[in-house]
Write a protein that holds these residues in place. Structure first.
Motif, short mmCIF file in Angstrom:
data_model
loop_
_atom_site.label_atom_id
_atom_site.label_comp_id
_atom_site.label_asym_id
_atom_site.label_seq_id
_atom_site.Cartn_x
_atom_site.Cartn_y
_atom_site.Cartn_z
N HIS A 75 0.87 -1.18 0.00
CA HIS A 75 0.00 0.00 0.00
C HIS A 75 0.90 1.22 0.00
O HIS A 75 1.74 1.39 0.88
CB HIS A 75 -0.89 0.01 1.24
CG HIS A 75 -1.71 1.25 1.34
ND1 HIS A 75 -2.93 1.36 0.72
CD2 HIS A 75 -1.48 2.43 1.95
CE1 HIS A 75 -3.41 2.57 0.95
NE2 HIS A 75 -2.55 3.24 1.69
N GLU A 96 -1.66 7.20 6.97
CA GLU A 96 -2.52 6.02 7.09
C GLU A 96 -3.32 6.09 8.39
O GLU A 96 -4.53 5.87 8.41
CB GLU A 96 -1.68 4.74 7.11
CG GLU A 96 -0.80 4.53 5.90
CD GLU A 96 -1.58 4.54 4.61
OE1 GLU A 96 -2.70 4.01 4.59
OE2 GLU A 96 -1.08 5.12 3.62
N GLU A 112 -11.69 3.88 2.58
CA GLU A 112 -10.50 3.84 1.73
C GLU A 112 -10.06 5.30 1.58
O GLU A 112 -10.82 6.20 1.88
CB GLU A 112 -10.85 3.32 0.34
CG GLU A 112 -11.84 2.18 0.34
CD GLU A 112 -11.23 0.91 -0.17
OE1 GLU A 112 -10.50 1.00 -1.17
OE2 GLU A 112 -11.45 -0.16 0.44
#
Ligand SMILES: [Zn+2]
Ligand SMILES: [Zn+2]
Ligand SMILES: [Zn+2]
Ligand SMILES: [Zn+2]
Lengths: 134, 134
Positions: A75, A96, A112
């Motif tokens: 990611h 994040e 998301e």
DNA sequence: CGGCTTACTGAGAACCGTTGTCAAAACCAT
DNA sequence: ATGGTTTTGACAACGGTTCTCAGTAAGCCG
């Protein structure tokens, strides 16, 4: 069963060579220029496949979708040159965490995030500066 | 000289009422449903105008552009419900700084960033849970 | 108020990236 | 090599957005 064709390989390879984000049409054009007879629809199909398998990332800009060969299974986000498409993969743990926390604080689930930075890379900045100076 | 028409006002008002991000077509449909005879092209033109003047924010999702009436003059990001479009404006100083620093570290200039969180809002999560439970 | 300039609107065509269709080609297990 | 099946290529179709242009109407000025 999934089959291997030179067309898929050509797209994978051309996408890798591109280095940064490119559109399906641009990729198709560059393939044709280097002598390939691949069809546009096939390029679209191959790119969709690569994206589904996690081998490529995609993003939308100005009404078209751009693709890039990215490190699979990680990611990460992108720092993209608006001028030449050159892209740097970036990781940002703090972001994040911030995203996760912010979504939770507002009661959002299945969150998301889209986090990308667009700018002008060092090389392109240089060219622009040079051009605007006599 | 710029002129004021009921059409522009109708779009501004409908966009405000929508609350979250909506597409030009959806906005046009809802205007027609409430009796307006405004044309689709005019809705597109009005939304472009509002965006240029900073009264609306826009983003791309699944091949279409979505618009929202946003607090003018402030830099902020969005937490958006994928299901109903409900949107929360969020500010995140740490992210701003991170973006600036990251761009600079890699020699990028004129950096802008896209930071949005997509999820399912509390109300919609609730509805989904209820529906999937007997 | 009424006329005049000119920006704006509506209707449809045009545009453009993308996806669907289907016969022909080609991959690959046998 | 053969045959069942996937994939391809050419082109049509699609959906969102923009363009075109004649007709409409803001808003300025007298
Ligand atoms: Zn560059
Ligand atoms: Zn992330
Ligand atoms: Zn919702
Ligand atoms: Zn920001």
């Amino acid at each position: 069963m999934k089959r291997n064709t030179w067309q898929k390989e050509a797209v994978r390879s051309a996408l890798g060579d591109a280095g940064g984000f490119v559109s399906a049409q641009a990729l198709h054009a560059s393939l044709r220029e280097s002598g390939s007879t691949i069809a546009l629809a096939t390029v679209y199909r191959a790119l969709t496949g690569l994206t589904d398998e996690g081998e490529a990332d995609s993003l939308q800009q100005e009404g078209e979708v751009l693709y890039r060969a990215c490190t699979p299974g990680t990611h990460h986000h992108h720092l993209i040159c608006r001028r030449c498409g050159t892209t740097v993969e970036i990781e940002a743990q703090p972001v994040e965490e911030w995203a996760r926390r912010t979504a939770a604080e507002h009661g959002f689930t299945r969150a998301e995030h889209v986090v990308d930075i667009f700018g002008v890379c060092a090389r392109c900045s240089d060219l622009v500066d040079r051009a605007s100076r006599p």
